[in-house]
Design a protein around this motif. Sequence first.
Motif, PDB file in Angstrom:
ATOM      1  N   VAL A  79       0.955  -1.316   0.009  1.00 26.64           N
ATOM      2  CA  VAL A  79       0.015   0.030   0.128  1.00 26.64           C
ATOM      3  C   VAL A  79       0.884   1.176   0.134  1.00 26.64           C
ATOM      4  CG1 VAL A  79      -1.840  -1.237   1.371  1.00 26.64           C
ATOM      5  CG2 VAL A  79      -0.009  -0.062   2.552  1.00 26.64           C
ATOM      6  N   TYR A  80       0.233   2.455  -0.117  1.00 31.33           N
ATOM      7  CA  TYR A  80       0.884   3.597  -0.071  1.00 31.33           C
ATOM      8  C   TYR A  80       1.000   4.112   1.425  1.00 31.33           C
ATOM      9  CZ  TYR A  80       0.953   3.828  -5.127  1.00 31.33           C
ATOM     10  OH  TYR A  80       1.450   3.896  -6.614  1.00 31.33           O
ATOM     11  N   ALA A  81       1.978   5.000   1.709  1.00 36.72           N
ATOM     12  CA  ALA A  81       2.079   5.677   2.714  1.00 36.72           C
ATOM     13  C   ALA A  81       0.824   6.145   3.553  1.00 36.72           C
ATOM     14  CB  ALA A  81       3.420   6.508   3.057  1.00 36.72           C
ATOM     15  N   ASP A  82      -0.033   6.620   2.393  1.00 40.25           N
ATOM     16  CA  ASP A  82      -1.132   7.353   3.056  1.00 40.25           C
ATOM     17  C   ASP A  82      -2.504   6.289   3.178  1.00 40.25           C
ATOM     18  OD1 ASP A  82      -2.038   6.615   0.666  1.00 40.25           O
ATOM     19  OD2 ASP A  82      -2.279   8.722  -0.293  1.00 40.25           O
ATOM     20  N   GLY A  83      -2.034   5.181   2.850  1.00 40.16           N
ATOM     21  CA  GLY A  83      -3.227   4.005   3.011  1.00 40.16           C
ATOM     22  C   GLY A  83      -3.780   3.513   1.998  1.00 40.16           C
ATOM     23  N   SER A  84      -3.723   4.223   0.699  1.00 42.30           N
ATOM     24  CA  SER A  84      -4.430   4.019  -0.272  1.00 42.30           C
ATOM     25  C   SER A  84      -3.814   2.530  -1.033  1.00 42.30           C
ATOM     26  CB  SER A  84      -4.174   5.119  -1.524  1.00 42.30           C
ATOM     27  OG  SER A  84      -2.847   5.442  -2.025  1.00 42.30           O
ATOM     28  N   SER A  85      -4.977   1.823  -1.625  1.00 38.57           N
ATOM     29  CA  SER A  85      -4.456   0.502  -2.040  1.00 38.57           C
ATOM     30  C   SER A  85      -4.081   0.662  -3.758  1.00 38.57           C
ATOM     31  CB  SER A  85      -5.836  -0.280  -1.705  1.00 38.57           C
ATOM     32  OG  SER A  85      -5.701  -1.604  -2.360  1.00 38.57           O
ATOM     33  N   THR A  86      -3.936  -0.695  -3.929  1.00 42.25           N
ATOM     34  CA  THR A  86      -3.608  -0.950  -5.322  1.00 42.25           C
ATOM     35  C   THR A  86      -4.375  -1.905  -6.085  1.00 42.25           C
ATOM     36  OG1 THR A  86      -1.955  -2.886  -4.675  1.00 42.25           O
ATOM     37  CG2 THR A  86      -1.085  -0.737  -4.824  1.00 42.25           C
ATOM     38  N   GLN A  87      -5.838  -1.896  -5.396  1.00 41.85           N
ATOM     39  CA  GLN A  87      -6.834  -2.650  -6.050  1.00 41.85           C
ATOM     40  C   GLN A  87      -7.089  -2.785  -7.433  1.00 41.85           C
ATOM     41  OE1 GLN A  87     -10.220  -3.295  -3.661  1.00 41.85           O
ATOM     42  NE2 GLN A  87     -11.509  -3.728  -5.266  1.00 41.85           N
ATOM     43  N   GLU A  88      -7.328  -3.961  -8.057  1.00 45.16           N
ATOM     44  CA  GLU A  88      -7.455  -3.896  -9.726  1.00 45.16           C
ATOM     45  C   GLU A  88      -8.386  -5.181  -9.807  1.00 45.16           C
ATOM     46  OE1 GLU A  88      -3.818  -6.012 -11.178  1.00 45.16           O
ATOM     47  OE2 GLU A  88      -3.138  -6.413  -9.073  1.00 45.16           O
ATOM     48  N   GLU A  89      -9.064  -5.098 -11.112  1.00 45.07           N
ATOM     49  CA  GLU A  89      -9.934  -6.125 -11.456  1.00 45.07           C
ATOM     50  C   GLU A  89      -9.434  -6.903 -12.648  1.00 45.07           C
ATOM     51  OE1 GLU A  89     -12.919  -3.435 -12.146  1.00 45.07           O
ATOM     52  OE2 GLU A  89     -13.965  -4.026 -10.205  1.00 45.07           O
ATOM     53  N   TYR A  90      -9.620  -8.087 -12.682  1.00 47.43           N
ATOM     54  CA  TYR A  90      -9.346  -8.938 -13.840  1.00 47.43           C
ATOM     55  C   TYR A  90     -10.367  -9.229 -14.708  1.00 47.43           C
ATOM     56  CZ  TYR A  90      -5.455 -10.681 -10.767  1.00 47.43           C
ATOM     57  OH  TYR A  90      -4.248 -10.734 -10.140  1.00 47.43           O
ATOM     58  N   ALA A  91      -9.859  -9.398 -16.154  1.00 45.87           N
ATOM     59  CA  ALA A  91     -11.257  -9.731 -17.062  1.00 45.87           C
ATOM     60  C   ALA A  91     -10.736 -10.389 -18.241  1.00 45.87           C
ATOM     61  CB  ALA A  91     -11.976  -8.220 -17.519  1.00 45.87           C
ATOM     62  N   ILE A  92     -11.510 -10.960 -19.140  1.00 45.82           N
ATOM     63  CA  ILE A  92     -10.914 -11.587 -20.239  1.00 45.82           C
ATOM     64  C   ILE A  92     -11.053 -10.448 -21.357  1.00 45.82           C
ATOM     65  CG2 ILE A  92     -11.579 -13.253 -21.937  1.00 45.82           C
ATOM     66  CD1 ILE A  92     -12.770 -14.773 -19.457  1.00 45.82           C
ATOM     67  N   ALA A  93      -9.685 -10.531 -22.155  1.00 51.79           N
ATOM     68  CA  ALA A  93      -9.819  -9.657 -23.343  1.00 51.79           C
ATOM     69  C   ALA A  93      -9.827 -10.157 -24.585  1.00 51.79           C
ATOM     70  CB  ALA A  93      -8.260  -9.109 -23.278  1.00 51.79           C
ATOM     71  N   VAL A  94     -10.718  -9.492 -25.472  1.00 49.51           N
ATOM     72  CA  VAL A  94     -11.078  -9.922 -27.076  1.00 49.51           C
ATOM     73  C   VAL A  94     -10.450  -8.788 -28.019  1.00 49.51           C
ATOM     74  CG1 VAL A  94     -12.790 -11.480 -26.158  1.00 49.51           C
ATOM     75  CG2 VAL A  94     -13.278  -9.073 -26.972  1.00 49.51           C
ATOM     76  N   GLN A  95     -10.428  -8.970 -29.061  1.00 44.92           N
ATOM     77  CA  GLN A  95     -10.337  -8.047 -30.160  1.00 44.92           C
ATOM     78  C   GLN A  95     -11.281  -6.987 -30.168  1.00 44.92           C
ATOM     79  OE1 GLN A  95      -9.861  -9.034 -34.448  1.00 44.92           O
ATOM     80  NE2 GLN A  95      -7.824  -8.150 -34.249  1.00 44.92           N
ATOM     81  N   LYS A  96     -10.560  -5.746 -30.404  1.00 40.78           N
ATOM     82  CA  LYS A  96     -11.508  -4.512 -30.221  1.00 40.78           C
ATOM     83  C   LYS A  96     -12.722  -4.717 -31.182  1.00 40.78           C
ATOM     84  CE  LYS A  96     -11.401  -0.156 -28.754  1.00 40.78           C
ATOM     85  NZ  LYS A  96     -11.408   0.076 -27.213  1.00 40.78           N
ATOM     86  N   GLY A  97     -14.076  -4.510 -30.525  1.00 45.27           N
ATOM     87  CA  GLY A  97     -15.278  -4.425 -31.376  1.00 45.27           C
ATOM     88  C   GLY A  97     -15.792  -5.776 -31.708  1.00 45.27           C
ATOM     89  N   ASN A  98     -15.371  -6.674 -30.706  1.00 45.64           N
ATOM     90  CA  ASN A  98     -15.901  -8.267 -30.914  1.00 45.64           C
ATOM     91  C   ASN A  98     -16.775  -8.292 -30.077  1.00 45.64           C
ATOM     92  OD1 ASN A  98     -16.371 -10.831 -31.552  1.00 45.64           O
ATOM     93  ND2 ASN A  98     -14.287 -11.175 -31.722  1.00 45.64           N
ATOM     94  N   GLN A  99     -18.161  -7.556 -29.999  1.00 44.12           N
ATOM     95  CA  GLN A  99     -19.096  -7.656 -29.075  1.00 44.12           C
ATOM     96  C   GLN A  99     -19.759  -8.941 -29.091  1.00 44.12           C
ATOM     97  OE1 GLN A  99     -19.684  -5.165 -26.887  1.00 44.12           O
ATOM     98  NE2 GLN A  99     -21.035  -6.581 -25.861  1.00 44.12           N
ATOM     99  N   GLU A 100     -19.831  -9.580 -30.217  1.00 46.04           N
ATOM    100  CA  GLU A 100     -20.783 -11.006 -30.232  1.00 46.04           C
ATOM    101  C   GLU A 100     -19.981 -12.011 -29.483  1.00 46.04           C
ATOM    102  OE1 GLU A 100     -22.487 -14.167 -33.511  1.00 46.04           O
ATOM    103  OE2 GLU A 100     -20.709 -12.943 -33.884  1.00 46.04           O
ATOM    104  N   LEU A 101     -18.649 -12.024 -29.510  1.00 45.58           N
ATOM    105  CA  LEU A 101     -17.930 -13.013 -28.591  1.00 45.58           C
ATOM    106  C   LEU A 101     -18.079 -12.484 -26.951  1.00 45.58           C
ATOM    107  CD1 LEU A 101     -16.007 -15.547 -27.955  1.00 45.58           C
ATOM    108  CD2 LEU A 101     -14.158 -14.141 -28.713  1.00 45.58           C
TER     109      LEU A 101
END
Length: 279
Positions: free
Chosen positions: A226-248
């Motif tokens: 964490v940072y000295a001020d207590g702030s976190s490095t929280q992140e979120e995972y997701a699956i990546a696809v090619q740009k514009g591939n909304q159907e998939l």
Amino acid sequence: MKKLVAVLLAGVLALGAFAGCGGEKSSVEAIKKSGKLVMTTNAAFPPFEYVSDGDKVVGVDADIAQAIADELGVELQIDNVTFDGALTAISTGKADIAAAGITVTEERKQNMDFSDTYATSVQYVITKKGVTVNSIEDLKGKKMGVQMGTTGDLILTDEINGYQDDDGNNVEGVLQGSGAEVIQYKSALEAALDMNNGNLDAVVIDKLPAENIVAVNDNMTCTELVYADGSSTQEEYAIAVQKGNQELLDVINDVLKKLDEEGKIDEFILEHTGAAKVQ
């Protein structure tokens, strides 16, 4: 000037055509026609992806990808490459999906689209026992190992070199000018072994991979970074696809929703957290 504009426009059109070909290749229809879903990953990030039984890629992301392949009625092919290579394979159309504990960032959104998130994490710091790190600021002047291209790599590089905020203003990193150094490795485990040999002061990686490494190395410990001020490095995972591939993306999101509602993703994490510790 007009000639330069014409050249640039031609380049943009060429790239657009290339991207269009890639998007068509990864369409749901094309995937079903080929009979396989190609997933690209970097199998050095347990429990989300790791190698078992010789060269078989397993893990949380592999199980999720298998569920997506099952929904599409096709086989799953997993290509094990570098982390950066996994992302590049999506933007160039060489793979249908990338699943590698990928953190959703605004920069990555410019080059690919993301599914709904399915897991969260924070950054952890691994050190030898007896070494205390209470915050990122405690890493001033230290030599740190990271898995190339991961969130830990990006965060530490920004804090060492400085970065621009959302408004384009230059921000001085909390480690800037301190002599801190980042060394990139193919995996966090490789970095941890180098730390054990006395070549690093610490290793920064996501929570679950850090805990897996420490579980099989009695002389190491890990804690949330964490940072000295207590702030976190929280992140979120997701699956990546090619740009514009909304159907998939729609298919992937439907599968993720079903897995989440059935508690399967939590089951995958528990199963592979235990299994990865004995690898």
